[in-house]
Design a protein around this motif. Structure first.
Motif, PDB file in Angstrom:
ATOM      1  N   GLN A 113     -30.251  59.717  64.190  1.00 62.32           N
ATOM      2  CA  GLN A 113     -31.461  59.223  64.803  1.00 62.32           C
ATOM      3  C   GLN A 113     -31.099  57.791  65.162  1.00 62.32           C
ATOM      4  OE1 GLN A 113     -34.513  59.744  61.998  1.00 62.32           O
ATOM      5  NE2 GLN A 113     -33.949  61.908  61.639  1.00 62.32           N
ATOM      6  N   ASP A 145     -29.610  59.294  59.453  1.00 56.21           N
ATOM      7  CA  ASP A 145     -29.569  60.842  59.398  1.00 56.21           C
ATOM      8  C   ASP A 145     -30.607  61.191  58.279  1.00 56.21           C
ATOM      9  OD1 ASP A 145     -28.496  60.299  56.684  1.00 56.21           O
ATOM     10  OD2 ASP A 145     -26.373  60.529  57.080  1.00 56.21           O
ATOM     11  N   GLU A 146     -30.686  62.318  57.638  1.00 62.15           N
ATOM     12  CA  GLU A 146     -31.723  62.833  56.901  1.00 62.15           C
ATOM     13  C   GLU A 146     -32.051  61.939  55.572  1.00 62.15           C
ATOM     14  OE1 GLU A 146     -31.028  66.658  56.570  1.00 62.15           O
ATOM     15  OE2 GLU A 146     -32.032  67.426  58.292  1.00 62.15           O
ATOM     16  N   GLU A 147     -30.673  60.897  55.317  1.00 61.98           N
ATOM     17  CA  GLU A 147     -30.666  60.372  54.123  1.00 61.98           C
ATOM     18  C   GLU A 147     -31.169  58.818  54.333  1.00 61.98           C
ATOM     19  OE1 GLU A 147     -27.171  60.565  52.063  1.00 61.98           O
ATOM     20  OE2 GLU A 147     -27.306  62.542  51.562  1.00 61.98           O
ATOM     21  N   GLN A 197     -31.494  64.845  66.835  1.00 58.54           N
ATOM     22  CA  GLN A 197     -32.534  65.323  66.131  1.00 58.54           C
ATOM     23  C   GLN A 197     -32.445  64.716  64.849  1.00 58.54           C
ATOM     24  OE1 GLN A 197     -32.445  69.753  66.205  1.00 58.54           O
ATOM     25  NE2 GLN A 197     -33.155  69.875  68.269  1.00 58.54           N
ATOM     26  N   ALA A 198     -32.297  65.441  63.864  1.00 59.64           N
ATOM     27  CA  ALA A 198     -32.257  64.664  62.369  1.00 59.64           C
ATOM     28  C   ALA A 198     -30.799  64.401  61.891  1.00 59.64           C
ATOM     29  CB  ALA A 198     -32.882  65.896  61.296  1.00 59.64           C
ATOM     30  N   ALA A 199     -29.797  64.978  62.566  1.00 62.37           N
ATOM     31  CA  ALA A 199     -28.595  64.605  62.325  1.00 62.37           C
ATOM     32  C   ALA A 199     -28.217  63.470  62.702  1.00 62.37           C
ATOM     33  CB  ALA A 199     -27.471  65.713  63.064  1.00 62.37           C
ATOM     34  N   GLU A 248     -22.752  68.157  57.041  1.00 61.76           N
ATOM     35  CA  GLU A 248     -23.563  69.632  56.728  1.00 61.76           C
ATOM     36  C   GLU A 248     -22.973  70.206  55.551  1.00 61.76           C
ATOM     37  OE1 GLU A 248     -24.091  72.353  59.717  1.00 61.76           O
ATOM     38  OE2 GLU A 248     -25.129  70.829  61.191  1.00 61.76           O
TER      39      GLU A 248
END
Length: 603
Positions: free
Chosen positions: A33, A56-58, A29-31, A100
């Motif tokens: 990609q 990742d999300e960043e 998922q977003a963790a 996280e």
């Protein structure tokens, strides 16, 4: 002839399905990609791709380019990634992946390897030549990489070796493994370089000796032990061990013990501080209920002793903590000791630290720090005392607020430059209240800094949120007599001045929006200017803003009995503009040539 385009289309469709299968299997998922571009050879045992990124999300944090893959394609349908060889033309690690946020769970979480939806085996991975430019480490560096890895069924093994190809010979080798079921881990690490190698140069080790570092550990995480050793020029400098154990009751303990003689690897001016026997001891235990105890924590050297303990409950709130320390050159040839900071330019006679908190006695914590006979370059201070007291407020989990009342004084200030000594004065005092809240950030209130007839007062808040460090401030400064700065700024300087500053800023980008209001009283700048020019009160107001377009000056006003200035402007890297209107007038009682009044304007 008609079959050719159909076969090509089928191959392209198959390639797309394989890429999608790989990306979905390796992503989380977003963790995590994973994206693959330019994948070729999907129906063959040898494949290549132009680019693989992991984000990742960043954003993207790892990039592989010009990759060649010798693999078993059919194994994917058995949910296995089997690679005979993996080579790459370029690998970029832009940053470490994000983790996280938030407090860890109170319960002890055992380490385990990730259970991926497919097994991974890489028999060999290699980069024949990796070149690092001189600006990165201070010297050009070329090395080769070879390795292998396997991750399947909760078991992992990895081997990695780097060999330097230019300059002083060096090698880095790492062999590691872990098994989820048995909880057995193993590590074998070797780093060694000839004299004048990269490590000795970067660490500025005197003489740039040869360096050798080894770490060797093995065992289940309930009884794991690792030994490590650091040598230079084939002589031991630091040795120690790390032990991880678990009791029958479920208490987990990590113990570190390290000691040695580092005098040969530190700068000569620091050798009396460290001495021939430096020691670091730390013992951290977390019981089955989640209570964490760090006791003892001790660092000792010839001129320093630092010891502490910490207890956190299952909600990660402090039950108690204590930290004591002392710097004392007792037993040394000199009556003071050079501290291993500031390039060897800072020395003290003694220093003492004492901080403590005990929840059973209330929510108040306290701290004291004392420094005697500090010398830094031409600056010296006979004594510095810092007293702290505050409160700790708990939340449901973690902390809601921490306060600290600060009272600090420095006496006996001096400087070898008599002009600077006059400007500094002989003492400084600081008082303020610091408050941190989980919902507001950090606040400094009731701030007062005094040095003779100089004073700074005000308040400030800082809040880190959404990758921005926001500041709000309101400060007022007062200098009762400017003549103390005359030897530095000019013999004619005299008078008094005050200034207030308030506004907001974003520290990371450097943007700000500030209002200034100041006043001078009977200001004298140089003997060449008549005293009437800034006689009485002269007021200054302005607004300064800095954003992505540049710096803007608004409502600039300087008003006195004999001088008036109004202006505005804008400064940027591409264009600048300044508008002003000024009036200068001197009364008839002034001596020539200041008999006339003048008005000017410009842009």
């Amino acid at each position: 002839m008609l079959l050719t385009p159909l076969m090509a289309a089928a191959q392209e469709d198959d390639r797309g399905r394989l890429v999608q299968l790989l990306e979905e299997a390796l992503s989380d998922q977003a963790a995590r990609q994973v994206r693959i571009d330019g994948f070729r050879g999907a129906l063959s045992a040898q494949a290549s791709l132009d680019r693989l990124t992991i984000a990742d999300e960043e954003g993207v944090w790892l990039t592989l380019e010009d990759v060649t893959l010798d693999w078993n394609r059919r194994a994917l349908f058995s949910r296995a990634l089997e690679v005979t060889a993996l080579t790459a033309g370029r690998l970029e690690l832009a940053r470490l992946p994000q983790t996280e946020n938030g407090l860890p769970a109170a319960e002890a979480q055992p380490f385990s390897l990730p259970e991926l939806p497919l097994s991974i085996r890489i028999d060999q991975t290699a980069i024949d030549r990796v070149e690092i430019g001189e600006p990165v480490f201070g010297q050009a560096l070329t090395f080769s990489i070879i390795g292998a890895a396997e991750l399947a069924g909760g078991e992992g093994n990895a081997e990695l070796q780097l060999d330097r190809l230019d300059g002083p010979q060096g090698q880095f080798r790492l062999i590691g493994s872990f098994e989820n079921q048995s909880r057995v881990a193993a590590i074998d690490l070797l780093f060694e370089e000839e004299a004048r190698g990269l490590a000795a140069t970067l660490l500025d080790i005197p003489g740039e000796p040869s360096v050798r570092l080894t770490v060797d550990g093995q065992g289940p995480l309930t009884a794991f032990a690792a030994d490590f050793a650091l040598e230079t020029d084939a002589t031991p400098r630091l040795i120690g061990g790390l032990q991880i154990s678990q009791s029958e009751e479920g208490d987990q303990t990590v113990a570190l013990d390290m000691s040695g003689d580092v005098t040969a690897i530190v700068l000569p001016e620091y050798r009396e501080f460290f001495g021939p026997d430096i020691s670091l001891v730390a013992n951290v235990t977390q019981d089955a209920s989640g209570i964490l105890t760090a006791d003892p924590m001790r660092l000792t050297a010839a001129a320093m002793n630092l010891e502490g303990r910490l207890v956190l409950n299952a909600e990660r709130q402090p039950e108690s903590f204590a930290l004591t320390g002392a710097i004392d050159p007792a037993g040394q040839e000199e009556d003071r000791v050079v501290l291993p900071i500031s390039g060897g330019d800072l020395s003290v006679a003694t220093a003492a630290l004492d901080i403590g908190y005990d929840r059973t006695a209330g929510n108040t914590w306290r701290g004291e720090f004392e420094l005697r006979d500090l010398i830094s370059g031409g600056f010296s201070a006979s004594g510095t005392v810092l007293n702290l007291t505050g409160e700790i407020t708990e939340a449901a989990q973690g902390l809601a607020a921490i306060t600290a009342e600060v009272a600090a004084t420095t006496t006996g200030l001096s400087h070898t430059d008599p002009d600077l000594a006059t400007a500094l004065g002989d003492s400084v005092a600081l008082d303020t209240l610091i408050r941190w809240e989980d919902t507001r950030g950090l606040t400094l209130s009731d701030l007062r800094l005094t040095a003779g007839d100089m004073a700074l007062e005000g308040e400030m808040t800082a809040d880190l949120a959404d990758a921005q460090l926001g500041l709000d401030y309101a400060l007022q400064a007062e200098i009762g007599d400017l003549t103390r700065f005359a030897p530095l700024a000019g013999d004619g300087l005299a008078g008094a001045a005050s200034l207030s500053v308030d506004g907001t800023a974003e520290a990371l980008s450097g943007s700000f929006d500030t209002n200034l209001a100041g006043q001078t009283r009977d200001l004298r700048l140089t003997p060449d200017l008549p005293p009437q020019l800034f006689a009485g009160a002269t007021d200054l107001t302005a607004r300064l803003r800095r954003d992505e377009t540049g710096v803007t000056l608004e409502d600039v006003s300087l008003t006195g009995q004999e001088v008036t200035l109004e202006g505005s402007g804008r400064l940027s890297s591409t264009e600048s503009e300044l508008l002003y209107r000024a009036r200068l007038g001197i009364s008839a009682s002034s001596p020539p040539p200041f008999l006339a009044k003048s008005i000017c304007a410009g842009a």
